[in-house]
Write an enzyme that holds these catalytic residues in place. Structure first.
Site, PDB file in Angstrom:
ATOM      1  N   HIS A   1      42.070  31.016  56.708  1.00 29.11           N
ATOM      2  CA  HIS A   1      41.536  30.487  57.968  1.00 29.11           C
ATOM      3  C   HIS A   1      41.572  28.966  57.911  1.00 29.11           C
ATOM      4  O   HIS A   1      41.233  28.357  56.896  1.00 29.11           O
ATOM      5  CB  HIS A   1      40.109  30.979  58.200  1.00 29.11           C
TER       6      HIS A   1
ATOM      7  N   ALA B   1      42.045  41.799  34.790  1.00 29.57           N
ATOM      8  CA  ALA B   1      40.961  42.185  35.686  1.00 29.57           C
ATOM      9  C   ALA B   1      40.103  40.970  36.025  1.00 29.57           C
ATOM     10  O   ALA B   1      39.774  40.168  35.159  1.00 29.57           O
ATOM     11  CB  ALA B   1      40.104  43.269  35.034  1.00 29.57           C
TER      12      ALA B   1
ATOM     13  N   LYS C   1      44.555  31.187  34.170  1.00 28.54           N
ATOM     14  CA  LYS C   1      45.375  30.404  33.256  1.00 28.54           C
ATOM     15  C   LYS C   1      46.526  31.295  32.792  1.00 28.54           C
ATOM     16  O   LYS C   1      46.352  32.505  32.613  1.00 28.54           O
ATOM     17  CB  LYS C   1      44.577  29.963  32.031  1.00 28.54           C
TER      18      LYS C   1
END
Length: 195
Positions: free
Chosen positions: A124, A171, A191
């Site tokens: 947005h 994850a 990273k």
């Protein structure tokens, strides 16, 4: 008259474009109207042996491309949205439970995406302080996920990211930059290290 010539015609006639958008998209719900969703099997491409579970929210208006490759699966309670850009999913790819994919997104072959992952090429706009964020529209930057990628649970892939071949996204990672081939991305922000 091809799709591209129709798009060019609509760009030149904003009134007609706005009217057609009203007929196709429910503006309050930000999804195609019920009668457009009934026609989805006629304008979506689904490869042989592919499956989309009935609880998946398919926000796929006909003016953008949606393609699901052979033997690919979109698991329960996912949301697929191509209103701002095409969503192309390759062969033998699994989109996990509760995933959100907002185009323009291209996902390759043999990609496995765990549960709760967000892949969004949309942002947005918010730079103008004199207008509400809702009045400033959106911008997109395509996401490309190459072949043979594993994306772990609750990861977030942000606009403009390219993930190379044979990569792992850990994850919970938030991927803000490109990931080269044969790499792992982990952390917030992610990273990159070699596999």
């Amino acid at each position: 008259m091809g799709r591209e010539s129709i798009r060019q015609s609509l760009r030149g006639n904003q009134g007609l474009k706005k009217f057609l958008d009203y007929l196709i998209m429910n503006q309050r719900d930000a999804r195609p109207r019920w009668y457009i969703r009934l026609l989805a099997p006629f304008y979506q491409h689904r490869g042989r042996g592919s499956k989309i579970y009935c609880s998946v929210r398919m926000d796929t208006p006909p003016y953008r491309q949606f393609s699901l490759g052979q033997r690919s699966v979109i698991e329960s309670f996912a949301c697929i949205n191509n209103a701002c850009g095409d969503v192309i999913i390759g062969n033998n790819t699994r989109i996990g439970l509760h995933n959100t994919v907002i185009g323009p997104v291209s996902i390759g072959d043999n990609v496995h995406i765990a549960q709760g992952v967000t892949i969004t090429a949309l942002n947005h706009n918010f730079a103008d302080k004199d207008k509400s964020i809702a009045q400033q529209g959106v911008s997109t930057s395509p996401i490309n996920i190459s072949d043979d990628v594993w994306i772990g649970a609750n990861a977030v892939i942000l606009p403009g990211v390219h993930i190379g071949k044979h990569c792992v996204v850990a994850a919970g990672a938030v991927v803000t930059h490109d990931v080269p081939d044969n790499s792992i991305a982990k952390g917030v922000p992610a990273k990159i290290s070699a596999l």
